[in-house]
Design a protein around this motif. Structure first.
Motif, short mmCIF file in Angstrom:
data_model
loop_
_atom_site.label_atom_id
_atom_site.label_comp_id
_atom_site.label_asym_id
_atom_site.label_seq_id
_atom_site.Cartn_x
_atom_site.Cartn_y
_atom_site.Cartn_z
N TYR A 1 -10.96 -48.11 -27.13
CA TYR A 1 -10.95 -49.05 -26.01
C TYR A 1 -12.06 -48.79 -25.01
O TYR A 1 -12.50 -49.71 -24.30
CB TYR A 1 -9.57 -49.05 -25.33
CG TYR A 1 -8.55 -49.80 -26.16
CD1 TYR A 1 -8.65 -51.18 -26.32
CD2 TYR A 1 -7.52 -49.14 -26.81
CE1 TYR A 1 -7.74 -51.88 -27.09
CE2 TYR A 1 -6.61 -49.82 -27.59
CZ TYR A 1 -6.72 -51.20 -27.73
OH TYR A 1 -5.82 -51.88 -28.51
N VAL A 2 -12.54 -47.55 -24.93
CA VAL A 2 -13.74 -47.29 -24.12
C VAL A 2 -14.93 -48.04 -24.71
O VAL A 2 -15.70 -48.68 -23.98
CB VAL A 2 -14.03 -45.77 -24.05
CG1 VAL A 2 -15.46 -45.53 -23.56
CG2 VAL A 2 -13.05 -45.09 -23.10
N LEU A 3 -15.07 -47.99 -26.02
CA LEU A 3 -16.19 -48.69 -26.66
C LEU A 3 -16.04 -50.20 -26.52
O LEU A 3 -17.03 -50.91 -26.24
CB LEU A 3 -16.27 -48.31 -28.14
CG LEU A 3 -16.74 -46.88 -28.42
CD1 LEU A 3 -16.61 -46.55 -29.90
CD2 LEU A 3 -18.18 -46.69 -27.96
N VAL A 4 -14.84 -50.72 -26.69
CA VAL A 4 -14.63 -52.16 -26.53
C VAL A 4 -14.97 -52.60 -25.11
O VAL A 4 -15.58 -53.64 -24.88
CB VAL A 4 -13.17 -52.53 -26.88
CG1 VAL A 4 -12.84 -53.95 -26.42
CG2 VAL A 4 -12.95 -52.41 -28.38
N ALA A 5 -14.57 -51.78 -24.12
CA ALA A 5 -14.77 -52.16 -22.72
C ALA A 5 -16.22 -52.00 -22.27
O ALA A 5 -16.74 -52.85 -21.54
CB ALA A 5 -13.85 -51.32 -21.83
N TRP A 6 -16.88 -50.92 -22.69
CA TRP A 6 -18.17 -50.56 -22.08
C TRP A 6 -19.37 -50.66 -23.00
O TRP A 6 -20.51 -50.57 -22.52
CB TRP A 6 -18.09 -49.14 -21.50
CG TRP A 6 -17.18 -49.05 -20.32
CD1 TRP A 6 -16.00 -48.36 -20.24
CD2 TRP A 6 -17.36 -49.68 -19.05
NE1 TRP A 6 -15.44 -48.53 -19.00
CE2 TRP A 6 -16.26 -49.33 -18.24
CE3 TRP A 6 -18.34 -50.51 -18.50
CZ2 TRP A 6 -16.11 -49.76 -16.93
CZ3 TRP A 6 -18.20 -50.95 -17.19
CH2 TRP A 6 -17.09 -50.58 -16.43
N LEU A 7 -19.18 -50.83 -24.30
CA LEU A 7 -20.33 -50.91 -25.19
C LEU A 7 -21.30 -52.02 -24.81
O LEU A 7 -22.52 -51.81 -24.82
CB LEU A 7 -19.88 -51.06 -26.65
CG LEU A 7 -21.00 -51.04 -27.70
CD1 LEU A 7 -21.75 -49.71 -27.67
CD2 LEU A 7 -20.44 -51.31 -29.09
N PRO B 1 -11.12 -46.06 -20.26
CA PRO B 1 -12.07 -47.03 -19.69
C PRO B 1 -12.27 -46.85 -18.19
O PRO B 1 -13.40 -46.96 -17.69
CB PRO B 1 -11.42 -48.38 -20.01
CG PRO B 1 -10.59 -48.12 -21.22
CD PRO B 1 -10.06 -46.73 -21.04
N LEU B 2 -11.18 -46.55 -17.46
CA LEU B 2 -11.30 -46.36 -16.02
C LEU B 2 -12.13 -45.12 -15.70
O LEU B 2 -13.04 -45.16 -14.87
CB LEU B 2 -9.91 -46.24 -15.39
CG LEU B 2 -9.86 -45.96 -13.88
CD1 LEU B 2 -10.57 -47.06 -13.11
CD2 LEU B 2 -8.41 -45.82 -13.42
N ALA B 3 -11.83 -43.99 -16.36
CA ALA B 3 -12.55 -42.75 -16.10
C ALA B 3 -14.02 -42.87 -16.45
O ALA B 3 -14.90 -42.40 -15.71
CB ALA B 3 -11.91 -41.60 -16.89
#
Length: 401
Positions: A230-236, A354-356
């Protein structure tokens, strides 16, 4: 007579159709937002912190509401609980298309709650309707989740350009509503079958999975896998734009990440179900993720190469984590409890990601430290994955058998 036979044949096909429609709605409402973050920030007046919270909110909802799914299914029945979750997705998607920051966040919470219920109950439905083919049908569901997620990410910017951001967000209410209506008749017929999801074995009536080391390993592995995904989905898309890629191409990278996951979503659970232990799959996942993240850190200009490698990693990790929910459960009853526990713990852990990462990016002004942090997180993912991949079942007792 022919009409009756046709109805019986259609009824026999329903579990497959229901699973297909459920899976198609468990990712699109999340992945269709990240390519629009810059536009949403402009039109809604969101701050950098607001955007970071918005990216984390769906995953936090997946954890925050996951624990409700097993007792809800026991109370109203599996089919009714799934239908209700799908209705929440449809309502939330429509609400967040209203031009208001409050509606955007409230709709995200509703949609996240619905996805949480569907996520938890999907492995239960597989275990209940396809007990001898859990690998195949878990793989089918994961493949469809990846395909719908990829489609949502790919269509986001073109839909925004052609019809506006509200349409780009609201369009995903239609498949959720269709799925809810498909599950509704079965929910009505099954309203007297609630005891099937109540604990039936003596050990299921007592004890807690909270005392099971194997259950905690499965939960932690799902958490770390989900966090990275979800980090990749959010920030990629933002990472790629900051490294010189056009917005539309950056959005397509998120889509490509999930397109690569489509065949893996089917292949990995099938392979996992045929293995007594799944440790080779865990090692393969970690290697791919290490190479992909290190590539983004050291040579971001080769972005498409690293997206392909990361697609192999996330495309294998997520299906493997979901397959373990069924493979480590001896019955649908325990599958429901393990799925609820693992997704509550896992997604609450993942929701911080994603927040961090967004806060760390704002604090450092770049992506070097966030990517290094993601690489460090591969260490606990490896440890928990190797523990979760060992052969055996979780038990509602203080010790593993």
């Amino acid at each position: 007579m022919d009409f009756t036979l046709t109805i019986k044949r259609l009824s026999a096909l329903w579990p497959v159709a229901g699973l297909v429609l459920l899976a198609l709605n468990l990712r699109a409402a999340i992945t269709g937002v990240s390519p629009l973050l810059d536009h949403l920030r402009t039109v809604s007046g969101l701050s950098g912190l607001d955007v970071s919270v918005l990216t984390a909110l769906p995953v936090l909802c997946l954890g925050g509401f996951a624990w409700l799914a097993p007792p809800l299914a026991r109370r109203v029945g599996l089919e009714a609980a799934v239908a209700g979750g799908l209705a929440l997705i449809a309502g939330g998607v429509l609400l967040r298309s209203v031009p208001s920051p409050v509606a955007l966040f409230a709709g995200t919470v509703l949609a996240g709650a619905g996805i949480a219920i569907g996520n938890v109950l999907m492995p239960v439905a597989v275990k209940r309707h396809f007990p001898d083919r859990t690998g195949v049908f878990t793989g089918l569901a994961m493949m469809l989740m990846s395909a719908s997620g990829a489609l949502a990410a790919a269509m986001a910017v073109p839909l925004d350009t052609a019809a506006g951001w509200r349409t780009a967000l609201a369009v995903w209410a239609a498949p959720a509503l269709l799925a809810a209506l498909t599950w509704a008749p079965s929910a009505w017929r099954g309203r007297h079958e609630r005891p099937q999801l109540l604990p039936s074995a003596p050990e299921a009536a007592h004890g807690s999975l909270l005392r099971s080391p194997l259950a905690w390993s499965v939960a932690a592995f799902l958490g770390t896998v989900s966090l990275l995904f979800y980090v990749l989905v959010a920030w990629l898309p933002t990472i790629m734009r900051d490294n010189g890629f056009p917005p539309a191409e950056a959005g397509m990278m998120v889509s490509a990440l999930q397109i690569i996951s489509v065949p893996l979503g089917l292949a990995v659970p099938v392979a996992a179900a045929r293995m007594p232990g799944q440790r080779p799959l865990v090692i393969g996942v970690v290697v791919a993720m290490t190479v992909g993240l290190a590539g983004l850190l050291l040579a971001p200009g080769a972005g498409w190469l690293w997206v392909a490698v990361l697609g192999l990693g996330t495309g294998s990790a997520f299906p493997l984590a979901f397959a373990l929910l069924s493979l480590r459960s001896p019955s649908p009853q325990i599958a429901a409890r393990l799925s609820g526990m693992a997704q509550t713990v896992g997604y609450l852990t993942a929701g911080a990601g994603p927040l961090a990462i967004g806060v760390l990016h704002d604090a450092t002004g770049g992506w070097k430290f966030p990517l290094v942090l993601l690489l460090v997180l591969l260490l606990p993912e490896t440890a928990f994955g190797l523990l979760a991949a060992r052969a055996g079942f979780v038990h509602l007792s203080a010790c593993e058998a």
